[in-house]
Design an enzyme around this catalytic site. Structure first.
Site, PDB file in Angstrom:
ATOM      1  N   HIS A   1      40.503  44.012  46.447  1.00 28.01           N
ATOM      2  CA  HIS A   1      39.150  43.547  46.787  1.00 28.01           C
ATOM      3  C   HIS A   1      38.919  42.048  46.523  1.00 28.01           C
ATOM      4  CE1 HIS A   1      37.736  44.779  42.450  1.00 28.01           C
ATOM      5  NE2 HIS A   1      38.107  43.519  42.460  1.00 28.01           N
TER       6      HIS A   1
ATOM      7  N   HIS B   1      46.856  41.695  38.452  1.00 31.50           N
ATOM      8  CA  HIS B   1      46.336  40.326  38.391  1.00 31.50           C
ATOM      9  C   HIS B   1      45.668  40.035  37.056  1.00 31.50           C
ATOM     10  CE1 HIS B   1      42.837  42.541  40.056  1.00 31.50           C
ATOM     11  NE2 HIS B   1      42.040  41.487  39.932  1.00 31.50           N
TER      12      HIS B   1
HETATM   13  C1  DHB Z   1      40.125  37.744  42.288  1.00 30.97           C
HETATM   14  C2  DHB Z   1      40.485  39.073  42.071  1.00 30.97           C
HETATM   15  C3  DHB Z   1      39.531  40.002  41.651  1.00 30.97           C
HETATM   16  O1  DHB Z   1      39.807  41.327  41.408  1.00 30.97           O
HETATM   17  C4  DHB Z   1      38.228  39.619  41.440  1.00 30.97           C
HETATM   18  O2  DHB Z   1      37.329  40.560  41.077  1.00 30.97           O
HETATM   19  C5  DHB Z   1      37.856  38.290  41.633  1.00 30.97           C
HETATM   20  C6  DHB Z   1      38.804  37.361  42.049  1.00 30.97           C
HETATM   21  C7  DHB Z   1      41.123  36.720  42.744  1.00 30.97           C
HETATM   22  O3  DHB Z   1      42.344  36.994  42.776  1.00 30.97           O
HETATM   23  O4  DHB Z   1      40.703  35.618  43.131  1.00 30.97           O
HETATM   24 FE    FE Z   2      38.071  42.454  40.663  1.00 30.92          FE
END
Ligand code: DHB
Ligand code: FE
Length: 282
Positions: free
Chosen positions: A12, A194
């Site tokens: 997302h 991430h």
């Molecule tokens: C990003 C990823 C996310 O899950 C989020 O909530 C906000 C930013 C990103 O990789 O930029």
């Molecule tokens: Fe997120």
């Protein structure tokens, strides 16, 4: 009876919403990511689900650290999008299905999932980006009603991966017991690996994500051997969003086939994945 016809797991990342808005789907940076959605777009076009249950996380817009439900479900006629600072242009309000929401709430509570019920709910990129990804055009989004199911993956302690899988099973039962002729799709969103801040910002884990995708259809329990604290180490604190995919997987039951899968690093700071399952029983 309502039928759960399939499920999609999807990331997302907010930048995706801007890329769709700016028409960058075929741009060299974006093409390897969006190409993975072509089978999903074709499937949605062919199946035209009536309702989407969207499992997602709020990032501090509707719920903040002071009051954080573990699981919350929308029972509103409409969900307003509020931009929370990623430069995303707010989308039109999304249409709910309050009657179906109340059926799911009733079924979940009697199945011992004491879910928070929300007759008003603002939605952020965790909700809007998957909606734009599944249905990039406004006229497509207008054709599908949506039930938001919000999971706390922001304020520890998070629900366990096991609880997520079981909640999915309970949602599957709730859909199957709804006495209306509806085709329903369930979307498990967020992830994959991430980390957005701290010394290790930018951390991803291709090997782990790949194994997760590989095991999701036949062995979703594989993820349960890791606690959320261990997962934060392995896939990054924000990567733990991936436990929401287990709610989608649990809802589908075991009679499913995998129609497509894609994995791409990085989109913004995130390892982005998409997977499409179809229910063989319907
Ligand atoms: C990003 C990823 C996310 O899950 C989020 O909530 C906000 C930013 C990103 O990789 O930029
Ligand atoms: Fe997120």
């Amino acid at each position: 009876m309502a039928r759960l016809i399939g499920g999609v797991g999807s990331s997302h990342v907010p930048a995706i919403g801007n890329a769709i808005e700016q028409g960058l789907i075929s741009d060299p940076y974006w093409a390897p990511f969006f190409d993975g959605y072509k089978p999903v777009w074709n499937w949605m076009e062919e199946k035209k689900p009536d309702v989407a249950i969207l499992v997602y996380n709020d990032h501090g817009l509707n719920f903040f650290l002071d009051t954080m439900p573990t699981f919350a479900i929308g029972a509103a006629a409409e969900y307003q999008n509020a931009d929370e600072g990623w430069g995303l242009k707010p989308l039109d309000p999304f249409q709910g299905d309050p009657e179906f929401s109340w059926h799911i709430i009733d079924s979940l509570i009697h199945d011992e999932f004491d879910i928070t019920m929300c007759q008003e709910m603002l939605v952020d990129h965790g909700f809007t980006v998957p909606m734009s990804l599944m249905w990039p055009k406004q006229e497509q989004r207008d054709q599908v009603k949506v039930i938001p199911l919000c999971v706390n993956v922001v304020q520890y302690p998070f629900p366990t991966a096991r609880r997520c899988l079981k909640l999915g099973e309970a949602i599957g039962k709730a859909v199957a017991s709804y006495d209306k002729d509806l085709d329903v799709v369930i979307l498990g969103t967020g992830g994959l690996s991430h980390q957005l801040d701290g010394e290790r910002a930018g951390h991803t884990n291709r090997e782990f994500d790949t194994e997760f995708l590989e095991k999701l259809k036949d062995e979703p329990e594989w993820l349960l051997k890791y606690s959320n604290y261990e997962l934060a180490e392995i896939v990054g604190p924000q990567g733990v969003e991936m436990i929401m995919w287990l709610i989608m997987r649990g809802a589908l039951g075991d009679n499913i086939r995998e129609l497509s899968r894609n994995y791409h690093i990085p989109i913004s700071n995130t390892a982005a994945g998409v997977i499409l399952f179809e229910n063989e029983a319907v």
